[in-house]
Design a protein around this motif. Structure first.
Motif, PDB file in Angstrom:
ATOM      1  N   ALA A 333      64.736  70.350  42.456  1.00  0.00           N
ATOM      2  CA  ALA A 333      63.553  69.507  42.649  1.00  0.00           C
ATOM      3  C   ALA A 333      63.903  68.030  42.524  1.00  0.00           C
ATOM      4  O   ALA A 333      63.415  67.190  43.283  1.00  0.00           O
ATOM      5  CB  ALA A 333      62.469  69.886  41.646  1.00  0.00           C
ATOM      6  N   GLU A 334      64.777  67.694  41.565  1.00  0.00           N
ATOM      7  CA  GLU A 334      65.151  66.298  41.361  1.00  0.00           C
ATOM      8  C   GLU A 334      65.937  65.754  42.554  1.00  0.00           C
ATOM      9  O   GLU A 334      65.674  64.651  43.053  1.00  0.00           O
ATOM     10  CB  GLU A 334      65.980  66.176  40.080  1.00  0.00           C
ATOM     11  N   LEU A 335      66.917  66.525  43.031  1.00  0.00           N
ATOM     12  CA  LEU A 335      67.714  66.070  44.165  1.00  0.00           C
ATOM     13  C   LEU A 335      66.873  65.998  45.434  1.00  0.00           C
ATOM     14  O   LEU A 335      67.041  65.075  46.246  1.00  0.00           O
ATOM     15  CB  LEU A 335      68.907  67.006  44.380  1.00  0.00           C
ATOM     16  N   LEU A 336      65.975  66.940  45.608  1.00  0.00           N
ATOM     17  CA  LEU A 336      65.109  66.914  46.779  1.00  0.00           C
ATOM     18  C   LEU A 336      64.226  65.677  46.770  1.00  0.00           C
ATOM     19  O   LEU A 336      64.004  65.046  47.817  1.00  0.00           O
ATOM     20  CB  LEU A 336      64.257  68.185  46.820  1.00  0.00           C
ATOM     21  N   ARG A 337      63.741  65.305  45.592  1.00  0.00           N
ATOM     22  CA  ARG A 337      62.936  64.078  45.483  1.00  0.00           C
ATOM     23  C   ARG A 337      63.758  62.867  45.906  1.00  0.00           C
ATOM     24  O   ARG A 337      63.269  61.985  46.628  1.00  0.00           O
ATOM     25  CB  ARG A 337      62.453  63.905  44.041  1.00  0.00           C
TER      26      ARG A 337
END
Length: 806
Positions: A333-337
């Protein structure tokens, strides 16, 4: 040297595969060939792409043209084919599908290149590339992971792992000091799989690990995995080694997990510098020099390919997939953000401006893999909307429609039907639907969107006004010119109140209102509005701007409608040359020039109209309204020259197509039918002409009214039909009524009004009125005009119909 396009760099360490290369060469002579993974390595890694690249370079000299097409996504594939169209010297159609069809047909014919090679890379859906597969003397090579290729489409050639000798050669090419024995040990453990061998060789070179240490690490990692395939283990060792050497580089590569297989430029990664990042990765992306160094290290560990210029990284789908599987849900989720923020930060804005299209061409392939449609941030969704518009602006209506439809479906569920960006996506979807011929669907969607926007945001909201303008276009396409005028007049008042009369969008609305007036036959009102719009556009845009040229074309149509045929050339003089020959403005200008030349009695009118029709067919296609209107103008020239057979063929075909495109009751369909009646009448078939004219005039009176120029032209012809039938009194009454209306609508000195006056005087056998009409025609046309051959012969004059743009 052959012409090349999109071909990846040649692998200087390519080894072996001689038998496979020979088989590819032999099979291509029988039709398309698809390179597939072998049955025991369905996920890939066997070197299909490298085999295709090597084949292309090795046999390049036997081809006139070699073109590489990334086919993982439809939009990227269509863009690459559009680039090929330019190399083939094909005119660019407004609808990209027509251009792509022309590419396929030109290759199949062998024009201008008989021997060619086209490679479709990562074509995992056979149905996507089938419409674009050419035949002929050239060759088509495909790489794919999908085994669902039938023999009717392509010959399947599985690509196996290396044989042992080739595996040893590859390892020794990367490390010449490596003994045959050690190379054999490595190859045995890695199952001779090309990707695993390449990763192992790269990591050993980058870290200096001896073969024994590498194999020890390999065994330890394999023991930790439930399914320790050679690619998974060698990838894990490479990723760990990169992370130990440069943790930020591994994070950078993890970001690429969320991007497509398309090359990723340093500029795109550099866009992440504006985002809140971990200190180490922030330091890397903040400075171009550090970022480029990180890209080189990633390539050194074998985890991505780097082009020779060091500009772009390409990450293999298997590598991307394995990184994705290793991430926790929180890390994912963090990398996708971050990736979504990076993509939106790279958005150049203004998707209608061709200067920024190369940037959107790089961003668009990554929308699906990064699931931008699921992004929470408004700027992320705006990038999606801009990409929808980019596809539309460059003529790729299918890609625009597909992306817009996906956005509308996702955002209706996530944001609600009345959310601002859901409605924006709906507006763009309607534009794309109209462009691909689904006018009814576009109209219904636009009306629904407009109602919601007015309820939620009010009638003065800028997006609401844009949709209202689009509804006006729908109304024009339906033939409801009066309703379109009412809507556009209201829009213009609102635009001017909100933004001022010289604001670009207000000027577009004024342009639309002038179109409505012109379609309604109010050429004086249209001229006044177009002159004002042109002055404003000249003041705010550079010389040659498309919107300024559009205003010139509009003004020229106004002058033509007013009977000022010499004025047409003055407005257009020197401006069509500012754009490409197949630009819409150049085509409009060409049609107007031919129309004015015909009205002025110039001999070159037919040749001009013929050339313009062919150019319109190439640019717009046979079923486009502009093309059909151009065919009607050419038919007028041909009929006047006495070639009634050719004129009848042109008009009959145009009328059939108008019925199919616009419907039976559209004013353009009816006007074209009136033109057909004129040719039938000229051939002496008055009864048939009367049947057509009576049906047409009834429809025109219902749709545009008795005073419309279309209706008056048809009435002039119907009066001739009645005279020929011996019905003198009703014929005279209709002729007199038509003349009276024409004087009011067109003006007493308009050439068509003078033609009506001549016809009535001829019917009345009023010699004084005939002399007066001829004198007035002389003032309008000048001496020597062909119209005087008709009057000298005591024949009636036709009042031809020409169609202004919708």
């Amino acid at each position: 040297m052959p012409i090349r396009g999109g071909l990846p760099p040649r692998n200087p360490r390519f080894v072996g595969r001689e038998d496979l290369l020979s088989r590819v060469r032999g099979l291509l002579g029988n039709g398309p060939v698809v390179l597939l993974p072998s049955a025991d390595h369905q996920l890939g890694g066997t070197g299909r792409t490298q085999l295709a690249v090597e084949y292309a370079y090795r046999h390049a000299e036997t081809y006139d043209l070699v073109w590489w097409i990334p086919a993982e996504q439809n939009a990227g594939m269509r863009a690459a084919l559009a680039g090929l169209a330019q190399k083939l010297g094909l005119p660019e159609a407004r609808d990209l599908n027509r251009t792509l069809g022309a590419v396929r047909d030109a290759l199949s014919r062998g024009e201008p290149y008989r021997h060619w090679l086209v490679v479709f890379e990562n074509a995992n859906r056979p149905e996507d590339i089938m419409p674009y597969l050419p035949s002929g003397a050239g060759h088509v090579l495909v790489t794919s992971r999908n085994p669902r290729w039938t023999a009717e489409v392509a010959q399947a050639l599985p690509v196996p792992v290396f044989d042992r000798a080739d595996a040893v050669d590859l390892l020794q090419a990367r490390a010449p000091e490596l003994s045959v024995g050690d190379a054999d040990r490595l190859a045995t453990r890695l199952g001779d799989l090309p990707m695993a061998l390449d990763l192992a060789a790269a990591v050993r070179t980058a870290t200096g690990w001896p073969v024994g240490e590498y194999l020890e690490r390999y065994e330890r990692r394999a023991a930790e995995l439930a399914f320790p395939t050679p690619v998974r283990v060698t990838w894990g060792l490479a990723a760990d080694a990169l992370g130990e050497a440069a943790p930020a580089d591994r994070v950078l590569l993890e970001l690429c997990t969320f991007l497509a297989s398309a090359p990723v430029s340093w500029q795109l990664l550099w866009a992440a510098r504006t985002l809140p990042l971990e200190p180490e990765i922030a330091r890397t992306v903040r400075v171009e020099r550090r970022l480029r160094a990180a890209m080189r290290r990633i390539a050194r560990f074998g985890l991505a390919g780097l082009d020779p210029s060091g500009e772009r990284l390409t990450v293999h789908p298997l590598i991307r997939g394995m990184f994705g599987q290793e991430l926790s849900s929180e890390r994912h989720a963090e990398l996708l953000r971050i990736v979504r923020g990076m993509l939106s930060a790279a958005d150049p804005g203004d998707p209608d401006n061709p200067a920024g299209w190369y940037r959107y061409a790089e961003l668009a392939p990554h929308l699906i893999h990064s699931d931008l449609l699921g992004g929470d941030a408004e700027e992320v969704r705006q990038l999606v909307i801009n990409c929808i518009r980019f596809h539309f602006a460059r003529g790729d209506y299918d890609s625009s429609r597909e992306l817009a439809a996906s956005a509308v479906a996702r955002w209706r569920d996530a944001l609600g039907e009345s959310a601002e960006q859901t409605l924006l996506a709906s507006f763009h979807l309607a534009n794309a639907l109209r462009a691909v011929g689904r006018s009814a669907d576009a109209r219904n969607l636009n009306l629904q969107t407009l109602r919601t926007q007015r309820e939620v945001f009010g009638a003065d909201d800028e997006a609401t006004l844009a949709t209202a303008n689009s509804v006006g276009g729908d109304l024009r396409m339906q033939g409801h010119f009066g309703q379109a005028r009412q809507l556009d007049a209201d829009n213009l008042v609102r635009y001017r109140r909100l933004f001022g009369e010289s604001f670009p969008t207000a000027l577009r609305c004024a342009n639309n209102l002038a179109i409505d007036l012109r379609l309604l036959g109010d050429f004086r009102g249209a001229r006044a509005l177009d002159e004002q719009t042109l002055r404003h556009r000249q003041a705010i845009f550079v010389d040659g701007h498309p919107e300024t040229l559009s205003s010139r074309a509009a003004l020229a149509y106004d002058l033509y409608g007013l009977g000022d045929y010499t004025g047409v050339a003055g407005v257009l003089a020197g401006h069509a040359e500012q754009v490409a020959e197949d630009h819409p403005f150049a085509l409009w200008a060409g049609r107007l020039t031919a129309m004015a030349a015909y009205r002025l009695g110039l001999a070159e009118a037919r040749d001009l109209a013929t050339a313009n029709l062919e150019a319109c067919r190439q640019r717009f296609g046979d079923l486009n309204v502009d093309t059909l209107a151009t065919a009607l103008s050419l038919a007028n020239c041909v009929r006047a020259a006495g070639d009634l057979t050719a004129a009848h063929e042109l008009l009959e075909r145009a009328v059939i197509r108008f019925h199919a495109v616009l419907g039976d009751e559209h004013p353009f369909t009816l006007a074209a039918s009136a033109g057909l009646a004129g040719v039938v009448r000229a051939a002496g078939q008055h009864h048939e002409a009367r049947t057509i004219d009576e049906e047409v005039i009834s429809g025109l009176r219902r749709s545009v009214g008795a005073d419309h120029p279309f209706t008056l032209s048809c009435a002039n012809g119907l009066a001739a039909d009645l005279f020929a039938a011996g019905e003198g009194q009703p014929a005279r009454e209709l002729a007199a009524d038509t003349l009276r209306r024409s004087r009011v609508v067109r003006g007493a000195d308009h050439p068509d009004t003078l033609a009506c006056a001549w016809n009535l005087a001829l019917a009345d056998q009023d010699e004084a009125a005939q002399r007066q009409a001829v004198e007035a025609l002389g003032k309008a046309y000048g001496d020597g005009h062909p119209v005087f051959r008709v009057t000298a012969a005591g024949q009636r004059l036709e009042t031809d119909v020409d169609l202004p743009p919708l």
